[in-house]
Design an enzyme around this catalytic site. Structure first.
Site, PDB file in Angstrom:
ATOM      1  N   ARG A  28       0.700  -1.322  -0.005  1.00 39.03           N
ATOM      2  CA  ARG A  28       0.341   0.206  -0.086  1.00 39.03           C
ATOM      3  C   ARG A  28       1.031   1.104  -0.097  1.00 39.03           C
ATOM      4  NH1 ARG A  28      -3.063  -3.044   3.537  1.00 39.03           N
ATOM      5  NH2 ARG A  28      -5.313  -3.017   2.939  1.00 39.03           N
ATOM      6  N   GLY A  30      -0.942  -0.808   7.364  1.00 41.23           N
ATOM      7  CA  GLY A  30      -2.148  -2.285   7.145  1.00 41.23           C
ATOM      8  C   GLY A  30      -3.314  -2.239   6.946  1.00 41.23           C
ATOM      9  N   LYS A  35     -14.236   1.086  12.948  1.00 41.65           N
ATOM     10  CA  LYS A  35     -14.810   1.866  14.756  1.00 41.65           C
ATOM     11  C   LYS A  35     -15.747   2.998  14.373  1.00 41.65           C
ATOM     12  CE  LYS A  35     -13.125  -2.056  15.765  1.00 41.65           C
ATOM     13  NZ  LYS A  35     -13.054  -2.786  14.648  1.00 41.65           N
ATOM     14  N   SER A  56      -3.437 -10.594   6.976  1.00 39.35           N
ATOM     15  CA  SER A  56      -4.019 -12.355   6.585  1.00 39.35           C
ATOM     16  C   SER A  56      -5.637 -11.221   5.739  1.00 39.35           C
ATOM     17  CB  SER A  56      -4.672 -12.299   7.741  1.00 39.35           C
ATOM     18  OG  SER A  56      -5.568 -11.233   9.011  1.00 39.35           O
ATOM     19  N   GLY A  96     -22.131 -15.106   8.522  1.00 41.13           N
ATOM     20  CA  GLY A  96     -21.278 -15.549   9.014  1.00 41.13           C
ATOM     21  C   GLY A  96     -21.310 -14.542  10.371  1.00 41.13           C
ATOM     22  N   HIS A 127      -3.704  -6.366  18.105  1.00 49.51           N
ATOM     23  CA  HIS A 127      -3.381  -6.403  19.267  1.00 49.51           C
ATOM     24  C   HIS A 127      -2.364  -7.593  20.075  1.00 49.51           C
ATOM     25  CE1 HIS A 127      -7.164  -7.656  20.692  1.00 49.51           C
ATOM     26  NE2 HIS A 127      -7.200  -7.828  21.413  1.00 49.51           N
ATOM     27  N   HIS A 150     -17.357   5.333  42.902  1.00 46.35           N
ATOM     28  CA  HIS A 150     -18.353   4.907  42.496  1.00 46.35           C
ATOM     29  C   HIS A 150     -18.441   6.741  41.886  1.00 46.35           C
ATOM     30  CE1 HIS A 150     -22.701   4.617  44.062  1.00 46.35           C
ATOM     31  NE2 HIS A 150     -22.700   5.820  43.980  1.00 46.35           N
TER      32      HIS A 150
END
Length: 469
Positions: free
Chosen positions: A37, A42, A53, A148, A183, A325, A448
């Site tokens: 690229r 990637g 995201k 991948s 899927g 990650h 809290h």
């Protein structure tokens, strides 16, 4: 540039590749990083983690504003319109900002950037067969970090127009009336929820009788109920036999996995999301004699070195979860070992996160794994419906589930469905990295009101001591 020599050549500019290159440079190596690229980052940064995201965030805000959910908080919105072009432009701007940031880091760390298709012609030798930097380069070590690529099903051809992979699903030019996701894994459910929130009718076809294979079953079943409530329709235990595209859309022929009974499903777009495979084609590995696993991954030893001295591999091309990650951790460990340091990755503590709304985060073993192994365990579950911060922010869906050894109380796994579950899980990841017990988490003072208090309460619930249920 046609010839040059380096201490390390990294093939691949994704999370594994660019992190390896930067860390190696920090450790004093001369480094080149090769990628096809024009932009670094990637699949993850360009057409994967980051753009998805961005769209998940944008679509969630659109759904919140258009559903009337904010009116109960006193926020009244008279009209909400979708500007898909602007949404896609925002996504692209986020991506370009991050990829240019990596390019800046390469310059800062004096890393040589090479663009083109790489083939390892011999140990220590890499040839770029195309691109502006075409030539032959040498290095003491070569690190393969090529990531991948999506897989498909037999007879189904991805054209990225009507039958798309996640790459095509991130760049649709108009809102589909109906989308079928093939899927029910992480990526398929994330992309399905993006388009569902924006107004697309979404159906999910999964061969197995459940969604999110490999995830804790209690979590998966609860999440399916949530997604059904959000409008997604599921065909579980269903095999896809064929997918044919035409000018009007796509026709899928599916069959019941048990009875074989067939039916057709029509849609505008079909998203194929059935997994990914290591991107190792055309690297010259077969000619070199690099050993591969029976799943097509590169076999490496504890130092990430292949059976060919001086050739290493990390990330999606080697065994382990195909997660950005994990790839980054591989990369740092590999180059630190090359430099004589003690690199290490604990593959039992790699979080898995589904970035839907609510999110799912999972770490360690599932209940099914414990039962299969015959391990005596205890579990604590705490619902966000009883968490004060969740009530205050309107994010009461989901729960925290902690699994601990019945004898030692050592935390063995944690599974969360919640708003920002991917953030919450890291408290438990840190605890598990130090071998903590559920009591250790329970006796740690939590602020809290916070969502993290649900983690503490789940730890208390392991021994039946939860306060707020």
């Amino acid at each position: 540039m046609s010839e040059a020599s380096f201490d390390l050549i990294v093939i691949g500019g994704g999370p594994a590749g660019y992190v390896a290159a930067i860390r190696a440079s920090q450790l004093g190596m001369t480094v080149a990083c090769i990628d096809k690229r024009d932009t670094l980052g990637g699949t993850c940064l360009n057409v994967g983690c980051i753009p998805s995201k961005a769209l998940l965030n944008a679509s969630e805000k659109f759904a919140e504003a258009s559903s009337g959910a904010l009116e109960g908080l006193g926020v009244k919105i008279s009209s909400v319109k979708l500007d898909l072009d602007a949404m896609m432009e925002s996504k692209d701007n986020i991506v370009s900002g991050l990829t240019s940031g990596i390019a800046h880091l390469f310059k800062k760390n004096k890393i040589t950037r090479l663009t083109g298709s790489a083939t390892i012609t011999a140990p220590g030798t890499v040839e770029l067969t195309d691109g502006p930097d075409k030539g032959v380069f040498s290095a003491e070590r070569i690190l393969i970090a090529t990531g991948s690529v999506p897989t498909s099903l037999p007879g189904i051809e991805i054209d990225e127009k009507k039958i798309v992979s996640s790459t095509g699903a991130l760049a649709l030019e108009k809102l589909p009336k109906k989308l079928v996701v093939i899927g029910a894994g992480y990526i398929g459910l994330e992309m399905g929820t993006v388009w569902s929130r924006l107004g697309t009718e979404v159906e999910v076809v999964e061969y197995l009788p459940r969604i999110l294979p490999g995830m804790d079953l209690e979590v998966a079943n609860k999440f399916k109920a949530m997604l059904t409530k959000q409008g997604l329709k599921f065909h579980l235990g269903t095999a896809v036999k064929s997918a044919k595209s035409s000018r009007s859309g796509v026709t899928l022929t599916v069959a019941d996995a048990k009875t074989g009974e067939e039916q057709d499903i029509s849609c505008d777009i079909a998203l194929v999301s059935v997994g990914r495979k290591p991107n190792t084609d055309n690297l010259g590995l077969e000619a070199l004699g690099v050993e591969m696993t029976d799943r097509g991954q590169i076999a490496v030893d504890a130092d990430f070195e292949t059976n060919i001295e001086g050739i290493f591999a990390v990330g999606d091309v080697i065994p382990g979860p195909m997660l950005a990650h994990k790839a980054e951790e591989d990369a740092v460990a590999a180059v630190e070992i090359m430099a004589g340091q003690a690199g290490h990755v604990d593959y039992d503590l790699v979080p898995g996160i589904v970035y839907t709304a609510p999110e799912i985060a999972t770490l360690g073993v599932t209940e099914e794994m414990l039962k299969e192994a015959g391990t005596d365990y205890k579990k604590g579950v705490f619902p966000f419906l009883a968490n004060s911060r969740a009530k205050a922010t309107g994010h009461t869906e989901g729960f925290v589930k902690i699994l601990a050894d019945a004898k030692t109380d050592k935390v063995l796994g944690c599974h969360i469905i919640a708003h920002e579950a991917g953030t919450l899980i890291h408290e438990v990841a840190t605890a598990m990295a130090f071998g903590a017990s559920s009591e250790d988490i329970a006796r740690t003072c939590h602020g809290h009101p916070t969502m993290n208090e649900a983690v503490k309460e789940a730890a208390l619930a392991v021994d039946g001591r939860a306060i707020h249920i």
